[in-house]
Design an enzyme around this catalytic site. Sequence first.
Site, short mmCIF file in Angstrom:
data_model
loop_
_atom_site.label_atom_id
_atom_site.label_comp_id
_atom_site.label_asym_id
_atom_site.label_seq_id
_atom_site.Cartn_x
_atom_site.Cartn_y
_atom_site.Cartn_z
N CYS A 128 0.82 -1.22 0.00
CA CYS A 128 0.00 0.00 0.00
C CYS A 128 0.85 1.27 0.00
O CYS A 128 0.36 2.32 -0.41
CB CYS A 128 -0.89 0.05 1.24
SG CYS A 128 -1.88 -1.40 1.54
O1 KQY Z 1 -4.24 -0.21 2.07
C1 KQY Z 1 -4.13 0.76 1.41
N1 KQY Z 1 -3.89 0.67 0.13
C2 KQY Z 1 -4.34 2.10 1.96
C3 KQY Z 1 -4.71 2.11 3.35
C4 KQY Z 1 -5.23 3.44 3.72
C5 KQY Z 1 -5.40 3.60 5.15
C6 KQY Z 1 -5.65 5.00 5.51
N2 KQY Z 1 -5.54 5.20 6.90
#
Ligand code: KQY
Length: 364
Positions: free
Chosen positions: A358
Amino acid sequence: MIPSPTPPGLRGYRMPAEWAPQSQVWMLWPERPDNWRLGAKPAQQAFVEVARAISRFTPVTLGVSAQQYRHARTCFGMDANVRVVELSSNDAWMRDVGPTFVRHGESGGLLGIDWQFNAWGGLHSGLYFPWDRDDEVADKIVSLTGTPGQRADFVLEGGAIHVDGEGTVLTTEECLLHPNRNPQLSKADIERRLCDWLGAEKVLWIPEGIFEDETDGHIDNMACFIRPGEIALAWTDDESDPQYARSQAALAALQGQTDACGRLLTVHKLPLPGPLYMTAEEAAGVDPDSSGMSRAAGDRLAGSYINFLISNGGIIMPAFDDPMDTVACACVQEWFPEHEVVMVPGREILLGGGNIHCITQQQP
Ligand code: KQY
């Protein structure tokens, strides 16, 4: 970014698989204290370790606010393979706010897709407001890299899709069909757009992602391609765990399916850590705010080893100080015998709502 009416997939572009060669990996610097505990200091250390691990295989460019630029630069010292640039954002989820690069089949040229971003759900169920800086990151990166960019006509995050590079997209219904993203589009409309923008021919849907994932079930925490025709799936055998039914449903959705090239899919189970929960001490370190992010003691964390990054000869994978760390590492190493699997502490990143995949975005 100049809008073009014809999506890139219809103009000969295709998103390469993550195991295709990469020229660099993009990251952002965590700062916001309503998401990252203790003023984001522990998270910054975790991001430094991730960047350093990736930089053994691929150059990293890290975007940092003006306020934190000097500090971030100092954290990397003389590390020649990590470049620090000033780049503002609202948080640090480069997978979701950065461009998704697609490559032209004949010229080999790159194009960066700039998805519309609404902080995982917009004003009513998104995770924070504003998100305007985040929504500009992809355009700034294509400008910095000198590649053409194209603004998409729908909301999507990079963590909501995986591709095999041979015409197949993997995603979840929980996220892409959620009314907080593109309520005006049907499932068929979304399939059409995914294929047209990513240069794909087939979309594989699984119903849901990881339990309590605040992204509404991003695929990149739940399942990924490990090579064409083969998928790794987050797994638990604990029937009392709410994750159990989700993993079972995903397996049922994938078994017996073929990919865009007609291969029958093979699904590999990757055990989950935990279950993991936020401690009282961790929750107390987060500054309370009016954002949509719950950071309370006892919250179930959406921890998953699937959230790894493949980057050239390396696989950078989160560790959770959990007995399953060694089991998961061995599975991934077996599936990728030509790669070196490097585990990096992932709990601080998990506390912010995601993990290594992420916070990174590869540039082919
Ligand atoms: O998992 C993701 N691609 C993004 C997570 C976002 C979390 C925001 N607090």
